[in-house]
Design a protein around this motif. Structure first.
Motif, PDB file in Angstrom:
ATOM      1  N   SER A 237       7.136  29.037  26.484  1.00  0.00           N
ATOM      2  CA  SER A 237       8.187  29.115  27.488  1.00  0.00           C
ATOM      3  C   SER A 237       7.630  29.047  28.904  1.00  0.00           C
ATOM      4  N   ALA A 238       6.464  29.652  29.109  1.00  0.00           N
ATOM      5  CA  ALA A 238       5.853  29.668  30.445  1.00  0.00           C
ATOM      6  C   ALA A 238       4.963  28.467  30.695  1.00  0.00           C
ATOM      7  N   HIS A 239       4.793  27.579  29.687  1.00  0.00           N
ATOM      8  CA  HIS A 239       3.891  26.427  29.799  1.00  0.00           C
ATOM      9  C   HIS A 239       2.470  26.882  30.124  1.00  0.00           C
ATOM     10  N   ALA A 240       2.036  27.923  29.424  1.00  0.00           N
ATOM     11  CA  ALA A 240       0.711  28.483  29.662  1.00  0.00           C
ATOM     12  C   ALA A 240      -0.365  27.654  28.968  1.00  0.00           C
ATOM     13  N   LEU A 241      -1.559  27.673  29.527  1.00  0.00           N
ATOM     14  CA  LEU A 241      -2.713  27.069  28.871  1.00  0.00           C
ATOM     15  C   LEU A 241      -3.068  27.836  27.605  1.00  0.00           C
ATOM     16  N   ALA A 242      -3.029  29.146  27.716  1.00  0.00           N
ATOM     17  CA  ALA A 242      -3.421  30.017  26.607  1.00  0.00           C
ATOM     18  C   ALA A 242      -2.814  31.391  26.842  1.00  0.00           C
ATOM     19  N   ALA A 243      -2.869  32.224  25.801  1.00  0.00           N
ATOM     20  CA  ALA A 243      -2.303  33.569  25.911  1.00  0.00           C
ATOM     21  C   ALA A 243      -2.868  34.455  24.813  1.00  0.00           C
ATOM     22  N   VAL A 244      -2.869  35.759  25.067  1.00  0.00           N
ATOM     23  CA  VAL A 244      -3.183  36.745  24.031  1.00  0.00           C
ATOM     24  C   VAL A 244      -2.156  37.861  24.122  1.00  0.00           C
ATOM     25  N   ASN A 245      -2.037  38.616  23.027  1.00  0.00           N
ATOM     26  CA  ASN A 245      -1.130  39.767  23.054  1.00  0.00           C
ATOM     27  C   ASN A 245      -1.602  40.779  24.088  1.00  0.00           C
ATOM     28  N   GLY A 246      -0.677  41.565  24.597  1.00  0.00           N
ATOM     29  CA  GLY A 246      -1.002  42.537  25.627  1.00  0.00           C
ATOM     30  C   GLY A 246      -1.241  43.925  25.072  1.00  0.00           C
ATOM     31  N   GLY A 247      -0.611  44.922  25.693  1.00  0.00           N
ATOM     32  CA  GLY A 247      -0.867  46.312  25.332  1.00  0.00           C
ATOM     33  C   GLY A 247      -0.002  46.798  24.190  1.00  0.00           C
ATOM     34  N   PHE A 248      -0.121  48.091  23.898  1.00  0.00           N
ATOM     35  CA  PHE A 248       0.660  48.703  22.824  1.00  0.00           C
ATOM     36  C   PHE A 248       2.140  48.745  23.213  1.00  0.00           C
TER      37      PHE A 248
ATOM     38  N   GLY B 143       5.027  43.356  22.289  1.00  0.00           N
ATOM     39  CA  GLY B 143       5.719  43.785  23.494  1.00  0.00           C
ATOM     40  C   GLY B 143       5.503  42.888  24.688  1.00  0.00           C
ATOM     41  N   ASP B 144       4.248  42.492  24.935  1.00  0.00           N
ATOM     42  CA  ASP B 144       3.960  41.657  26.085  1.00  0.00           C
ATOM     43  C   ASP B 144       2.730  40.802  25.820  1.00  0.00           C
ATOM     44  N   ALA B 145       2.441  39.917  26.756  1.00  0.00           N
ATOM     45  CA  ALA B 145       1.316  39.007  26.587  1.00  0.00           C
ATOM     46  C   ALA B 145       0.671  38.728  27.929  1.00  0.00           C
ATOM     47  N   LEU B 146      -0.623  38.421  27.888  1.00  0.00           N
ATOM     48  CA  LEU B 146      -1.350  37.939  29.052  1.00  0.00           C
ATOM     49  C   LEU B 146      -1.400  36.426  28.980  1.00  0.00           C
ATOM     50  N   LEU B 147      -0.983  35.777  30.052  1.00  0.00           N
ATOM     51  CA  LEU B 147      -0.902  34.323  30.100  1.00  0.00           C
ATOM     52  C   LEU B 147      -1.976  33.749  31.011  1.00  0.00           C
ATOM     53  N   ILE B 148      -2.660  32.708  30.547  1.00  0.00           N
ATOM     54  CA  ILE B 148      -3.578  31.946  31.384  1.00  0.00           C
ATOM     55  C   ILE B 148      -2.821  30.692  31.790  1.00  0.00           C
ATOM     56  N   MET B 149      -2.519  30.574  33.077  1.00  0.00           N
ATOM     57  CA  MET B 149      -1.632  29.525  33.571  1.00  0.00           C
ATOM     58  C   MET B 149      -2.443  28.394  34.220  1.00  0.00           C
ATOM     59  N   PRO B 150      -1.898  27.164  34.193  1.00  0.00           N
ATOM     60  CA  PRO B 150      -2.507  26.070  34.959  1.00  0.00           C
ATOM     61  C   PRO B 150      -2.267  26.285  36.441  1.00  0.00           C
ATOM     62  N   LYS B 151      -2.540  25.297  37.268  1.00  0.00           N
ATOM     63  CA  LYS B 151      -2.327  25.442  38.715  1.00  0.00           C
ATOM     64  C   LYS B 151      -0.887  25.777  39.032  1.00  0.00           C
TER      65      LYS B 151
ATOM     66  N   VAL C 222       3.691  35.861  20.814  1.00  0.00           N
ATOM     67  CA  VAL C 222       2.833  35.367  21.890  1.00  0.00           C
ATOM     68  C   VAL C 222       3.014  33.865  22.048  1.00  0.00           C
ATOM     69  N   SER C 223       3.112  33.139  20.936  1.00  0.00           N
ATOM     70  CA  SER C 223       3.267  31.685  21.012  1.00  0.00           C
ATOM     71  C   SER C 223       4.555  31.292  21.726  1.00  0.00           C
ATOM     72  N   ALA C 224       5.627  32.050  21.508  1.00  0.00           N
ATOM     73  CA  ALA C 224       6.892  31.761  22.181  1.00  0.00           C
ATOM     74  C   ALA C 224       6.785  32.026  23.677  1.00  0.00           C
TER      75      ALA C 224
ATOM     76  N   GLY D 288      -6.498  27.825  37.855  1.00  0.00           N
ATOM     77  CA  GLY D 288      -5.176  28.292  37.480  1.00  0.00           C
ATOM     78  C   GLY D 288      -4.913  29.698  37.970  1.00  0.00           C
ATOM     79  N   SER D 289      -4.147  30.450  37.195  1.00  0.00           N
ATOM     80  CA  SER D 289      -3.828  31.824  37.580  1.00  0.00           C
ATOM     81  C   SER D 289      -3.525  32.621  36.323  1.00  0.00           C
ATOM     82  N   TYR D 290      -3.366  33.935  36.497  1.00  0.00           N
ATOM     83  CA  TYR D 290      -3.033  34.836  35.394  1.00  0.00           C
ATOM     84  C   TYR D 290      -1.641  35.409  35.614  1.00  0.00           C
ATOM     85  N   ALA D 291      -0.961  35.668  34.527  1.00  0.00           N
ATOM     86  CA  ALA D 291       0.368  36.273  34.613  1.00  0.00           C
ATOM     87  C   ALA D 291       0.605  37.106  33.365  1.00  0.00           C
TER      88      ALA D 291
END
Length: 491
Positions: free
Chosen positions: A203-214, A483-491, A197-199, A181-184
């Motif tokens: 919306s991005a159809h991500a495999l997984a995600a975590v919260n980002g920075g401050f 504020g933001d999130a790191l997304l783990i995306m599929p292919k 983060v769940s929203a 996959g890729s990161y976004a």
């Protein structure tokens, strides 16, 4: 353009499967969960459950330790803090004893970190009650208040001193050899607004995600989603860097922890130049701030001026401030002397070039802002070249509360071969999970195999999502908008 994603979304139809993996098979991966003793407290090997999220993406549900801490009451110093210098603390101790209560003077040593020396402070504590006796601690706070002393109930597991836990942790390991996959990154519906983060993941159809920075909780309410530090989404700079602050640079399926700088310059048709002081944030005195269509709020309604430019750089409007940023445009907003520069060099019909530079300070080279590049601002650096290196002061977090006390943590690390480790350590839940301080967070990431690691936003923001589900236990009791999130995306 859907502002819900701010990241390229792909369709996903993947089911999570819980599997039991033989030790020999697990050992073949280039990133693996360690079999050694848990690095926090005095417990042995933790219990763990493995969930296969996708090819090369494994999620571990980790539990370790047991509860042995209790409730106490911390008496506040005249400063309002729960600690002070010895003379101040002794004076407060005497006041407590004069009120007829028995108190203890506690010496607390905040360990040295890479950019700040150790610090010794003193706390005044009253009482010791079991978990089920919290009400008695609350009654003591009321008694002290009647005596003119301010205090609060404290859970000793949060102190950052000795504890046996427990710890509830989620660890996601993404194998650089097999992940396809890729990161976004995503800022959700807009830069200005906070989003869950769940929203963002859904919306991005991500495999997984975590919260980002401050994000900036010290600005006006409608702008509090603004990242504190650099944000690049799909190759577009949406927030400027904080000098020296760690950042996570994502490109395709690679992740790199470094420090970056950003420079934005407005160049008028007549050759005159002006620095752009900020991107998508509140404007200060004599500043030039650029607002993009992703901002999601009106420009400041102050005494400054707005210059609207289209995608080609042509000035298509000069207007009073306090309006929306139209799709396909950017707005340069000036205050004070910056307003004067706009008036002299950015008249309607002329052109303005916006020169943007993002530099990797470790490599000392420019980062080309292509559509597959994303940047998330980290906070405190934890591990560098495989060794603990906590840069708390540089990032404005060198207090007792931030360095020593335990909080929920969102941690990100990279391994020698470029695999990614993302961990969330839940906390602020007495008897269930105690969180971690910076020293423990660095130790934990090294234990997991990180050669580089950084602390992202934590506390009530700490959230991990797999599919559409929050898999950890946010300390607020519900998922917080961030504020933001790191997304783990599929292919």
């Amino acid at each position: 353009m859907s502002r819900r994603t701010l990241a390229a979304g792909l369709s996903l139809a993947a089911a999570l499967t819980v599997t039991t993996v033989p030790v020999a098979a697990a050992d073949q991966a280039s990133v693996k969960f360690p079999s050694a003793k848990f690095p926090l407290g005095t417990s042995g090997a933790p219990t763990r459950k493995l969930t296969s999220v996708a090819q090369g993406v494994d999620l571990y549900d980790v539990q370790a330790g047991s509860s042995s801490n209790s409730y106490t009451v911390s008496v506040l110093m005249p400063s309002g803090r729960d600690y002070g210098m010895r003379q101040t603390a002794e004076s407060v101790l005497a006041q407590v004893e004069a009120a007829g209560e028995t108190a203890t003077l506690l010496e607390v040593v905040r360990p040295a970190v890479a950019d700040a020396p150790s610090q010794t402070v003193y706390m005044v504590r009253v009482g010791d009650w079991k978990l089920e006796e919290k009400k008695k601690a609350e009654e003591m706070v009321s008694k002290l208040k009647d005596a003119g002393l301010k205090s609060r109930v404290d859970y000793t597991g949060d102190d950052g001193l000795e504890t046996t836990g427990p710890w509830n942790v989620k660890v996601m390991m993404i194998d650089a050899r097999t992940f396809r996959g890729s990161y976004a990154s995503s800022l959700g519906t807009s830069v200005a607004a906070r989003d869950k983060v769940s929203a963002m993941a859904k919306s991005a159809h991500a495999l997984a995600a975590v919260n980002g920075g401050f994000f900036n909780i010290h600005t006006v309410k409608n702008l509090q989603g603004e990242p504190v530090g650099a944000s690049v989404v799909a190759g577009k700079l949406l927030s400027e860097a904080v000098p020296g602050r760690s950042a996570v640079v994502l490109k395709g399926r690679t992740a790199r922890i470094t420090e970056i700088s950003t420079t934005v310059t407005a160049i008028a048709q007549d050759g005159s130049k002006s620095p752009v002081n900020g991107v998508n944030r509140a404007a200060g005195t004599d500043e030039l701030v650029m607002y993009t269509e992703e901002f999601g709020a009106k420009t400041p309604a102050d005494d400054g001026a707005d210059v609207v430019i289209d995608a080609t750089g042509k000035v298509v409007g000069v207007r009073a401030p306090g309006a929306e940023v139209a799709r396909g445009t950017r707005v340069l907003h000036g205050t004070g002397v910056a307003t004067e520069w706009l008036s002299a060099h950015a008249t309607e019909g002329t052109t303005l070039k916006i020169d943007t530079k993002v530099v990797d300070l470790r490599k000392r080279s420019a980062i080309k802002l292509t559509p597959d590049v994303n940047v998330i601002a980290g906070s405190v650096g934890l591990v560098r070249n495989g060794k603990t290196r906590i840069t708390a002061k540089l990032n404005g977090h060198d207090s007792i509360n931030m360095i020593l006390r335990r909080h929920p943590r969102t941690l990100l690390g990279t391994t020698r071969n470029g695999s990614l480790i993302v961990a969330v350590i839940d906390g602020r839940q007495p008897g269930i999970t105690v969180g971690a301080n910076f020293i423990e967070a660095a130790r934990f990431m090294r234990w997991l195999g990180a050669r580089e690691a950084v602390n992202l936003d934590g506390g009530g923001s700490t959230t991990m999502v797999v599919g559409d589900k929050v898999v950890n236990r946010p300390s607020d009791g519900v998922e917080r908008g961030v504020g933001d999130a790191l997304l783990i995306m599929p292919k």
